[in-house]
Design a protein around this motif. Structure first.
Motif, short mmCIF file in Angstrom:
data_model
loop_
_atom_site.label_atom_id
_atom_site.label_comp_id
_atom_site.label_asym_id
_atom_site.label_seq_id
_atom_site.Cartn_x
_atom_site.Cartn_y
_atom_site.Cartn_z
N ARG A 266 -21.07 -29.48 28.23
CA ARG A 266 -22.14 -30.19 28.95
C ARG A 266 -22.42 -29.53 30.30
NH1 ARG A 266 -21.55 -36.41 30.79
NH2 ARG A 266 -20.11 -35.39 32.22
N GLU A 267 -21.36 -29.04 30.94
CA GLU A 267 -21.53 -28.37 32.23
C GLU A 267 -22.48 -27.19 32.11
OE1 GLU A 267 -20.73 -27.51 36.33
OE2 GLU A 267 -20.38 -29.30 35.10
N HIS A 268 -22.52 -26.58 30.92
CA HIS A 268 -23.36 -25.40 30.72
C HIS A 268 -24.56 -25.69 29.82
CE1 HIS A 268 -20.60 -22.59 32.75
NE2 HIS A 268 -19.66 -23.41 32.33
N GLY A 269 -24.82 -26.97 29.54
CA GLY A 269 -26.00 -27.36 28.81
C GLY A 269 -25.99 -27.03 27.33
N VAL A 270 -24.79 -26.91 26.74
CA VAL A 270 -24.71 -26.55 25.31
C VAL A 270 -23.93 -27.58 24.50
CG1 VAL A 270 -25.00 -24.07 25.71
CG2 VAL A 270 -22.70 -25.07 25.78
N ASP A 271 -23.83 -28.81 25.01
CA ASP A 271 -23.02 -29.82 24.33
C ASP A 271 -23.59 -30.20 22.97
OD1 ASP A 271 -24.87 -30.71 26.38
OD2 ASP A 271 -24.38 -32.75 25.80
N GLN A 272 -24.90 -30.23 22.82
CA GLN A 272 -25.48 -30.58 21.52
C GLN A 272 -25.20 -29.49 20.48
OE1 GLN A 272 -26.79 -33.60 20.68
NE2 GLN A 272 -25.99 -34.05 22.73
N GLU A 273 -25.19 -28.23 20.91
CA GLU A 273 -24.85 -27.15 19.98
C GLU A 273 -23.38 -27.22 19.58
OE1 GLU A 273 -26.62 -24.90 18.34
OE2 GLU A 273 -28.36 -25.98 19.10
N LEU A 274 -22.53 -27.60 20.53
CA LEU A 274 -21.11 -27.77 20.21
C LEU A 274 -20.95 -28.84 19.14
CD1 LEU A 274 -18.11 -27.17 20.84
CD2 LEU A 274 -18.22 -29.02 22.52
N LEU A 275 -21.66 -29.95 19.29
CA LEU A 275 -21.59 -31.04 18.32
C LEU A 275 -22.10 -30.56 16.96
CD1 LEU A 275 -21.00 -34.02 17.79
CD2 LEU A 275 -23.32 -34.55 18.54
N ALA A 276 -23.15 -29.76 16.95
CA ALA A 276 -23.69 -29.25 15.69
C ALA A 276 -22.67 -28.36 14.98
CB ALA A 276 -24.97 -28.47 15.96
N ILE A 277 -21.97 -27.52 15.73
CA ILE A 277 -20.94 -26.67 15.14
C ILE A 277 -19.84 -27.52 14.53
CG2 ILE A 277 -19.12 -24.99 15.65
CD1 ILE A 277 -20.94 -23.86 17.84
N ALA A 278 -19.39 -28.53 15.30
CA ALA A 278 -18.28 -29.37 14.86
C ALA A 278 -18.64 -30.23 13.65
CB ALA A 278 -17.82 -30.26 16.01
N SER A 279 -19.91 -30.58 13.52
CA SER A 279 -20.32 -31.47 12.42
C SER A 279 -20.15 -30.83 11.06
CB SER A 279 -21.78 -31.90 12.61
OG SER A 279 -22.66 -30.80 12.46
N HIS A 280 -19.99 -29.51 11.01
CA HIS A 280 -19.82 -28.83 9.73
C HIS A 280 -18.39 -28.94 9.20
CE1 HIS A 280 -23.83 -27.25 9.81
NE2 HIS A 280 -23.63 -26.65 10.98
N ARG A 281 -17.48 -29.50 10.05
CA ARG A 281 -16.09 -29.62 9.62
C ARG A 281 -15.57 -31.00 10.00
NH1 ARG A 281 -11.80 -26.01 8.58
NH2 ARG A 281 -9.82 -27.10 8.71
N SER A 282 -15.12 -31.75 9.01
CA SER A 282 -14.63 -33.11 9.29
C SER A 282 -13.16 -33.29 8.96
CB SER A 282 -15.46 -34.13 8.48
OG SER A 282 -15.36 -33.87 7.10
N ASP A 283 -12.52 -32.28 8.34
CA ASP A 283 -11.10 -32.40 7.98
C ASP A 283 -10.22 -32.28 9.22
OD1 ASP A 283 -11.84 -32.61 5.35
OD2 ASP A 283 -11.58 -30.47 4.94
N SER A 284 -9.03 -32.85 9.15
CA SER A 284 -8.08 -32.78 10.25
C SER A 284 -7.21 -31.53 10.13
CB SER A 284 -7.18 -34.03 10.26
OG SER A 284 -6.11 -33.86 11.17
N TYR A 285 -7.07 -30.80 11.22
CA TYR A 285 -6.18 -29.65 11.22
C TYR A 285 -4.74 -30.05 10.91
CZ TYR A 285 -9.83 -26.76 13.41
OH TYR A 285 -10.98 -26.06 13.67
N LEU A 286 -4.39 -31.30 11.20
CA LEU A 286 -3.03 -31.75 10.95
C LEU A 286 -2.70 -31.73 9.46
CD1 LEU A 286 -0.55 -32.82 12.43
CD2 LEU A 286 -1.42 -35.13 12.12
N ALA A 287 -3.72 -31.77 8.61
CA ALA A 287 -3.51 -31.74 7.16
C ALA A 287 -3.40 -30.31 6.63
CB ALA A 287 -4.64 -32.48 6.45
#
Length: 279
Positions: A191-212
């Motif tokens: 958010r500090e650099h104005g790219v928080d929505q793009e970060l969310l878009a990247i993350a939305s492609h993966r929903s599994d937990s790394y713990l698994a």
């Protein structure tokens, strides 16, 4: 079926809801109103818990006592119960480390039967079904299992050693809670650099937990020589943005323990964990 009298120490949001589930198979569920806040009183009333004026009366009347309080208070509460020579089943269900669970058992045994417990999940309300993991003497764990049979609180016995349930609880908390903090840091930095929505878009492609995916630990170790310096760069950016950098610096320091595993394609999960524990 045995219908014991239960005591809850203290009825916070988790404790009160867990105690209410226990009421299904109990003769009564008590709580000590002495020194508690108005919010605790309101919560206890909402869940139908019966107040008693003193801790001694609660301990004298209860066959089973469940301790669910802020972690810092767990030992003092157990020490107080030991001072009243409690002789029932004491369920130490707080989010404390295994050594503290063992110390608490030492305070209360042999007069009381101590069961180590750890709740994983949300309070059992609105359809939520947390699991109460248990370890310790079989006479105690069986009694607690019976207490929650047919309720929204599921139980699972891990073994006979005090500290096992606490270890599982904190192992899971280490990932679950720290990952939430990392989300806050990553989102704040983006958010500090104005790219928080793009970060969310990247993350939305993966929903599994790394713990698994524990098999990925070895790959992490192989890449630690690159990832460590990268996280140091992240820490510097966080600091520049006024966000706390310590967690990322600690992660970089952890990765440094795997420096000698650089691009080792033969590394196994066991090897990686052994190197992590023995730098």
């Amino acid at each position: 079926m045995d219908h014991p009298t239960i005591g809850i120490l203290h009825p916070g949001s988790m404790g009160a809801a867990v105690a209410a589930c226990a009421a299904t198979n109990a003769a009564a569920v008590l709580w000590c109103a002495d020194g508690r806040s108005a919010a605790s009183t309101t919560r206890a009333e909402r869940f139908g818990l019966e107040p008693v004026p003193t801790l001694q009366e609660l301990l004298d009347r209860c066959d089973v006592v469940i301790s669910l309080c802020p972690p810092a208070a767990a030992e003092d509460l157990a020490r107080e119960a030991a001072g009243y020579r409690y002789r029932g089943t004491y369920v130490e269900a707080n989010a404390i480390n295994s050594e503290r669970a063992v110390r608490i058992a030492g305070l209360l045994e042999p007069a009381a039967t101590v069961v180590d417990g750890g709740v994983v999940g949300s309070p059992p309300v609105n359809g939520k079904t947390p699991t109460l993991y248990l370890s310790g003497p079989i006479s105690g764990t069986e009694r607690v299992e019976a207490l929650f049979e047919g309720t929204a609180v599921r139980t699972k016995v891990l073994g006979g050693d005090i500290g096992q349930a606490s270890a599982l609880k904190l192992s899971y908390a280490a990932f679950q809670k720290t990952s939430r903090v990392l989300v806050a840091l990553a989102t704040g930095l983006a958010r500090e650099h104005g790219v928080d929505q793009e970060l969310l878009a990247i993350a939305s492609h993966r929903s599994d937990s790394y713990l698994a995916e524990p098999e990925y630990v070895a790959k992490t170790a192989q890449r630690a020589w690159r990832w460590g310096p990268e996280l140091k760069e992240v820490a510097d950016m966080l600091e520049a943005a006024g966000l706390p950098p310590q967690m990322l610096r600690a992660a970089a320091s952890t990765l440094a323990r795997w420096h000698e595993a650089k691009d080792d394609g033969e590394l196994t999960l066991t090897d990686a964990l052994n190197r992590l524990a023995q730098p």
